[in-house]
Design a protein around this motif. Structure first.
Motif, PDB file in Angstrom:
ATOM      1  N   GLY A 272     -12.879 -23.268   8.107  1.00 50.73           N
ATOM      2  CA  GLY A 272     -14.152 -23.380   7.405  1.00 50.73           C
ATOM      3  C   GLY A 272     -14.965 -22.116   7.366  1.00 50.73           C
ATOM      4  O   GLY A 272     -16.037 -22.094   6.742  1.00 50.73           O
ATOM      5  N   ARG A 273     -14.524 -21.048   8.013  1.00 57.43           N
ATOM      6  CA  ARG A 273     -15.279 -19.795   8.014  1.00 57.43           C
ATOM      7  C   ARG A 273     -14.669 -18.812   7.034  1.00 57.43           C
ATOM      8  O   ARG A 273     -13.463 -18.585   7.035  1.00 57.43           O
ATOM      9  CB  ARG A 273     -15.307 -19.156   9.395  1.00 57.43           C
ATOM     10  N   ASP A 274     -15.532 -18.261   6.158  1.00 57.50           N
ATOM     11  CA  ASP A 274     -15.075 -17.238   5.218  1.00 57.50           C
ATOM     12  C   ASP A 274     -14.904 -15.917   5.955  1.00 57.50           C
ATOM     13  O   ASP A 274     -15.846 -15.409   6.570  1.00 57.50           O
ATOM     14  CB  ASP A 274     -16.076 -17.068   4.076  1.00 57.50           C
ATOM     15  N   ILE A 275     -13.723 -15.384   5.900  1.00 63.99           N
ATOM     16  CA  ILE A 275     -13.466 -14.045   6.435  1.00 63.99           C
ATOM     17  C   ILE A 275     -13.899 -13.037   5.391  1.00 63.99           C
ATOM     18  O   ILE A 275     -13.453 -13.102   4.240  1.00 63.99           O
ATOM     19  CB  ILE A 275     -11.967 -13.856   6.754  1.00 63.99           C
ATOM     20  N   SER A 276     -14.787 -12.138   5.756  1.00 61.99           N
ATOM     21  CA  SER A 276     -15.307 -11.186   4.773  1.00 61.99           C
ATOM     22  C   SER A 276     -14.199 -10.272   4.264  1.00 61.99           C
ATOM     23  O   SER A 276     -13.174 -10.059   4.915  1.00 61.99           O
ATOM     24  CB  SER A 276     -16.430 -10.350   5.377  1.00 61.99           C
ATOM     25  N   SER A 277     -14.435  -9.719   3.084  1.00 61.91           N
ATOM     26  CA  SER A 277     -13.479  -8.775   2.505  1.00 61.91           C
ATOM     27  C   SER A 277     -13.299  -7.570   3.401  1.00 61.91           C
ATOM     28  O   SER A 277     -12.186  -7.044   3.539  1.00 61.91           O
ATOM     29  CB  SER A 277     -13.954  -8.331   1.116  1.00 61.91           C
ATOM     30  N   ALA A 278     -14.393  -7.144   4.061  1.00 64.24           N
ATOM     31  CA  ALA A 278     -14.314  -5.986   4.959  1.00 64.24           C
ATOM     32  C   ALA A 278     -13.419  -6.288   6.142  1.00 64.24           C
ATOM     33  O   ALA A 278     -12.567  -5.474   6.520  1.00 64.24           O
ATOM     34  CB  ALA A 278     -15.709  -5.592   5.430  1.00 64.24           C
ATOM     35  N   GLU A 279     -13.626  -7.440   6.744  1.00 65.27           N
ATOM     36  CA  GLU A 279     -12.795  -7.821   7.888  1.00 65.27           C
ATOM     37  C   GLU A 279     -11.327  -7.865   7.503  1.00 65.27           C
ATOM     38  O   GLU A 279     -10.458  -7.322   8.209  1.00 65.27           O
ATOM     39  CB  GLU A 279     -13.222  -9.192   8.413  1.00 65.27           C
ATOM     40  N   PHE A 280     -11.043  -8.532   6.417  1.00 66.16           N
ATOM     41  CA  PHE A 280      -9.652  -8.691   6.008  1.00 66.16           C
ATOM     42  C   PHE A 280      -9.023  -7.348   5.653  1.00 66.16           C
ATOM     43  O   PHE A 280      -7.888  -7.060   6.058  1.00 66.16           O
ATOM     44  CB  PHE A 280      -9.555  -9.644   4.823  1.00 66.16           C
ATOM     45  N   SER A 281      -9.766  -6.534   4.919  1.00 61.86           N
ATOM     46  CA  SER A 281      -9.220  -5.231   4.526  1.00 61.86           C
ATOM     47  C   SER A 281      -8.911  -4.375   5.741  1.00 61.86           C
ATOM     48  O   SER A 281      -7.869  -3.716   5.804  1.00 61.86           O
ATOM     49  CB  SER A 281     -10.206  -4.497   3.601  1.00 61.86           C
ATOM     50  N   PHE A 282      -9.809  -4.404   6.717  1.00 57.96           N
ATOM     51  CA  PHE A 282      -9.587  -3.627   7.936  1.00 57.96           C
ATOM     52  C   PHE A 282      -8.310  -4.067   8.642  1.00 57.96           C
ATOM     53  O   PHE A 282      -7.425  -3.264   8.941  1.00 57.96           O
ATOM     54  CB  PHE A 282     -10.787  -3.768   8.874  1.00 57.96           C
ATOM     55  N   LEU A 283      -8.194  -5.357   8.888  1.00 61.35           N
ATOM     56  CA  LEU A 283      -7.049  -5.842   9.636  1.00 61.35           C
ATOM     57  C   LEU A 283      -5.750  -5.731   8.841  1.00 61.35           C
ATOM     58  O   LEU A 283      -4.693  -5.406   9.386  1.00 61.35           O
ATOM     59  CB  LEU A 283      -7.294  -7.291  10.058  1.00 61.35           C
ATOM     60  N   TYR A 284      -5.817  -5.975   7.538  1.00 62.83           N
ATOM     61  CA  TYR A 284      -4.629  -5.852   6.689  1.00 62.83           C
ATOM     62  C   TYR A 284      -4.069  -4.444   6.738  1.00 62.83           C
ATOM     63  O   TYR A 284      -2.868  -4.244   6.934  1.00 62.83           O
ATOM     64  CB  TYR A 284      -4.987  -6.241   5.257  1.00 62.83           C
ATOM     65  N   HIS A 285      -4.954  -3.453   6.594  1.00 65.20           N
ATOM     66  CA  HIS A 285      -4.469  -2.067   6.617  1.00 65.20           C
ATOM     67  C   HIS A 285      -4.029  -1.645   8.010  1.00 65.20           C
ATOM     68  O   HIS A 285      -3.108  -0.839   8.152  1.00 65.20           O
ATOM     69  CB  HIS A 285      -5.547  -1.121   6.056  1.00 65.20           C
ATOM     70  N   TYR A 286      -4.681  -2.225   9.014  1.00 65.77           N
ATOM     71  CA  TYR A 286      -4.219  -1.885  10.357  1.00 65.77           C
ATOM     72  C   TYR A 286      -2.825  -2.450  10.620  1.00 65.77           C
ATOM     73  O   TYR A 286      -1.994  -1.811  11.268  1.00 65.77           O
ATOM     74  CB  TYR A 286      -5.194  -2.374  11.424  1.00 65.77           C
ATOM     75  N   GLU A 287      -2.553  -3.608  10.105  1.00 69.34           N
ATOM     76  CA  GLU A 287      -1.208  -4.164  10.228  1.00 69.34           C
ATOM     77  C   GLU A 287      -0.186  -3.261   9.549  1.00 69.34           C
ATOM     78  O   GLU A 287       0.889  -3.007  10.099  1.00 69.34           O
ATOM     79  CB  GLU A 287      -1.146  -5.570   9.621  1.00 69.34           C
ATOM     80  N   LEU A 288      -0.519  -2.783   8.365  1.00 69.45           N
ATOM     81  CA  LEU A 288       0.394  -1.878   7.660  1.00 69.45           C
ATOM     82  C   LEU A 288       0.625  -0.614   8.474  1.00 69.45           C
ATOM     83  O   LEU A 288       1.765  -0.181   8.668  1.00 69.45           O
ATOM     84  CB  LEU A 288      -0.175  -1.518   6.280  1.00 69.45           C
ATOM     85  N   LEU A 289      -0.455  -0.032   8.955  1.00 69.72           N
ATOM     86  CA  LEU A 289      -0.345   1.206   9.728  1.00 69.72           C
ATOM     87  C   LEU A 289       0.437   0.999  11.014  1.00 69.72           C
ATOM     88  O   LEU A 289       1.247   1.837  11.401  1.00 69.72           O
ATOM     89  CB  LEU A 289      -1.749   1.740  10.048  1.00 69.72           C
ATOM     90  N   SER A 290       0.217  -0.131  11.662  1.00 69.43           N
ATOM     91  CA  SER A 290       0.901  -0.383  12.925  1.00 69.43           C
ATOM     92  C   SER A 290       2.400  -0.540  12.732  1.00 69.43           C
ATOM     93  O   SER A 290       3.168  -0.361  13.672  1.00 69.43           O
ATOM     94  CB  SER A 290       0.319  -1.624  13.614  1.00 69.43           C
ATOM     95  N   GLU A 291       2.831  -0.868  11.518  1.00 71.28           N
ATOM     96  CA  GLU A 291       4.250  -0.983  11.227  1.00 71.28           C
ATOM     97  C   GLU A 291       4.821   0.278  10.591  1.00 71.28           C
ATOM     98  O   GLU A 291       5.942   0.273  10.100  1.00 71.28           O
ATOM     99  CB  GLU A 291       4.509  -2.183  10.314  1.00 71.28           C
ATOM    100  N   GLY A 292       4.041   1.361  10.576  1.00 72.68           N
ATOM    101  CA  GLY A 292       4.563   2.630  10.100  1.00 72.68           C
ATOM    102  C   GLY A 292       4.486   2.823   8.603  1.00 72.68           C
ATOM    103  O   GLY A 292       5.160   3.700   8.053  1.00 72.68           O
ATOM    104  N   VAL A 293       3.699   2.019   7.910  1.00 74.70           N
ATOM    105  CA  VAL A 293       3.580   2.166   6.465  1.00 74.70           C
ATOM    106  C   VAL A 293       2.691   3.364   6.143  1.00 74.70           C
ATOM    107  O   VAL A 293       1.548   3.439   6.598  1.00 74.70           O
ATOM    108  CB  VAL A 293       2.985   0.893   5.831  1.00 74.70           C
TER     109      VAL A 293
ATOM    110  N   VAL B 172      -9.236   5.121   4.792  1.00 74.66           N
ATOM    111  CA  VAL B 172      -8.076   4.564   5.483  1.00 74.66           C
ATOM    112  C   VAL B 172      -8.029   3.045   5.373  1.00 74.66           C
ATOM    113  O   VAL B 172      -6.981   2.472   5.080  1.00 74.66           O
ATOM    114  CB  VAL B 172      -8.076   4.984   6.966  1.00 74.66           C
ATOM    115  N   PHE B 173      -9.168   2.374   5.596  1.00 75.59           N
ATOM    116  CA  PHE B 173      -9.172   0.915   5.678  1.00 75.59           C
ATOM    117  C   PHE B 173      -9.711   0.210   4.441  1.00 75.59           C
ATOM    118  O   PHE B 173      -9.559  -1.000   4.332  1.00 75.59           O
ATOM    119  CB  PHE B 173      -9.986   0.472   6.897  1.00 75.59           C
ATOM    120  N   GLY B 174     -10.382   0.930   3.523  1.00 77.73           N
ATOM    121  CA  GLY B 174     -10.943   0.296   2.340  1.00 77.73           C
ATOM    122  C   GLY B 174     -12.427   0.550   2.212  1.00 77.73           C
ATOM    123  O   GLY B 174     -13.133   0.710   3.207  1.00 77.73           O
TER     124      GLY B 174
END
Length: 580
Positions: A157-178, A264-266
């Protein structure tokens, strides 16, 4: 590219490499049936002027990327930080934004041919592409053309902000060497995902991973706060140390921190978002690795059942070992040696204490003297993985094995190796819990720099006053870690002989207590060790309990998954750019 194994949620730091040597001495018999050598095996073990976005376009792309067409020497690392309080910022005064990132995964990397890991993966501002995008975004904001961002994800029921999602999404990419700014990154993320038909593309897979992280974060946060736990000042301090590291990267490029973050993150992401995200991330990790695991501990019955199912993991065997061989390699000499081996076993008559005495008559010189000493061939307390010879290992760990059992296993030439089983016991020593920080600094020409290594280790030693400081080291000295010249390991399962003897002697000293620390040099590597505790339980129980608790934690998360369901908003997802 390989997808991540989501079942592996253990937090792993970079572990110092410790070589474990084996003693392997050969015993040779002479043509007169007397040995000339014997054979035994024992597993042993700075502030730059800020530039505008327009000015960024004039910067040499190689300066931004850190790349060059020529072979270059190793990058000179920055000066050591000032005193320990210099990097600690005040606790933020705005509400915490609950998000999660995973900085400490220890899972399979993506295939090299798909996403090659860059040595500076964690946040290098790359090239004119970044400058162009950020300039365009800034222009839009300054001219009132900003588009409202839509939440891309809803969890419980909680909206994850675009900032939060963008940060974590890009960190996931970076953590996998993208490499976010490689020319073909978007194309690769749009390519079919090979490991699971559930995901059409790699982009879909990483969106899923990001959503799973938010789901787990929400579950653990709510569970912790419902029991009275709250994010503490220490979590913010650790987050601010990370921000300071990002600022040092921005300063190297002469760009403002905010520009660096958005590049880096958006464009949605700012410094406060990262601080709040990391503080909450550290909080939920600490809870999951601490109090929650205690709540999920195994019962005695569960522990005993798990032990009996996998005894080889939790037992130690002791055995005796000798090899008989001649310098001559003819079949006649092999037959003679094998006959002697059988005679030794017969004379021993199932009593391993007699093994050396029974073997001595067939040897001469120094090796006969060695065999005059009781238990001189004993190899005590071996773990299953300590024994590299598969046939040895399987025979010794056979559950039917009893004291005094003996066997002959031929070597590659057909000469006999005698194994005598002595005992099998549970791992009973109490495990130690320590931070181990290893430094090995290299000069610009990639040669070991002992003076710089010692200076870095001493700086870290002086900085550390408690366990929280140890947690901060990885962010505070991230440049050295990215350069492969520093590793930080929190190991709560330390047993004798796991590390170099010099480290083990200090860790297992009887007088050791919480807060003790030391600085030890071993062959040019400097180790800073901070002692936390000695377990009250025997090792086998802690190992079983650790396994069961992690399984119980996963079951807890899974049991909450339906209640904490999530759904994507495609319009919001479309605002998350692969390349910010």
């Amino acid at each position: 590219m390989k997808g991540k194994n989501k079942n592996n949620n253990d937090k792993k730091a970079r572990k110092p490499v410790v070589n474990e040597d084996s003693l392997y001495t050969e015993a040779l018999e002479s043509s007169e049936s007397k040995p000339t050598e014997d054979f035994m095996e024992a597993p042993i073990e700075s502030s730059k002027k800020s530039v505008t976005l327009n000015e960024l376009a004039e910067i040499d792309p190689e300066l931004l990327t850190g790349r060059s067409g020529e072979i270059v020497k190793a990058k000179k690392l920055p000066a050591l930080p000032d005193n320990k309080n210099s990097n600690k910022l005040k606790e933020p005064d705005i509400p915490v934004i609950p998000t999660e990132i995973n900085l400490d995964r220890n899972e399979d990397a993506l295939e090299k041919e798909k996403f090659k890991r860059n040595a500076g993966i964690a946040f290098v501002v790359l090239g004119i592409i970044l400058v162009t995008v950020i300039a365009a975004a800034t222009f839009a904001l300054d001219t009132g053309l900003d588009t409202s961002f839509i939440s891309p994800l809803k969890v419980h029921g909680r909206d994850i902000s675009s900032a939060e999602f963008s940060f974590l999404y890009h960190y996931e990419l970076l953590s996998e060497g993208v490499d976010l700014f490689a020319a073909d990154t978007e194309e690769k993320l749009s390519s079919p995902y090979l490991d699971d038909d559930s995901f059409s593309t790699y982009r879909d897979y990483f969106r899923y991973v990001t959503a799973q992280d938010f789901q787990k974060m929400e579950i653990l946060y709510d569970d912790a706060t419902s029991q009275g736990y709250q994010i503490e000042k220490a979590h913010y301090e650790r987050a601010n140390i990370y921000i300071n590291w990002l600022k040092s990267r921005a300063d190297e490029l002469g760009v403002p921190l905010d520009t660096y973050i958005k590049g880096v993150f958006g464009s949605q992401v700012d410094e406060q978002c990262i601080i709040n995200t990391l503080a909450k991330k550290y909080f939920t990790e600490d809870y999951a690795d601490g109090e929650k695991l205690i709540q999920l501990s195994a019962t005695d019955a569960q522990a005993e059942e798990a032990y009996n199912q996998s005894r080889n993991i939790y037992d130690l065997v002791s055995y005796k070992f000798i090899r008989m061989t001649y310098e001559q390699r003819t079949q006649a000499f092999k037959d003679t040696a094998n006959a002697h081996a059988q005679q030794i076993i017969s004379d021993m008559n199932g009593d391993p204490s007699k093994f050396e005495a029974c073997a001595k008559p067939f040897f001469s010189g120094v090796y006969a003297n060695t065999l005059s000493q009781k238990d001189s061939t004993l190899i005590p307390n071996c773990r299953y993985d300590d024994i590299s010879h598969e046939e040895f290992r399987e025979w010794l760990f056979d559950e039917s094995r009893k004291e005094g059992d003996a066997t002959v296993i031929p070597d590659e030439d057909g000469f006999p190796i005698i194994l005598v089983f002595v005992s099998r016991v549970r791992q009973s020593e109490k495990l130690r819990n320590c931070y181990i920080i290893a430094a090995n600094v290299l000069s610009e020409d990639m040669a070991p720099d002992n003076a710089a290594t010692q200076a870095l280790a001493q700086e870290i030693y002086d900085y550390i006053e408690d366990a929280d400081n140890c947690n901060e080291v990885e962010n505070r000295y991230n440049d050295y870690i990215l350069a492969g010249q520093l590793s930080v390991l929190h190991d709560s399962q330390i047993y004798q002989n796991k590390y170099n003897k010099a480290l083990a002697d200090w860790i297992f000293a009887d007088e050791r207590q919480l807060g003790d620390k030391t600085l030890i040099e071993v062959e040019g590597t400097f180790y800073v060790i901070y002692f936390i505790s000695e377990s009250p339980n025997p090792e086998w129980y802690d190992m079983v309990n650790s396994f069961l608790r992690m399984n119980n934690l996963q079951q807890f998360i899974q049991s909450k998954a339906e209640e904490y369901s999530y759904e994507f908003n495609i319009d919001g997802l479309n605002q998350i750019k692969d390349v910010p």
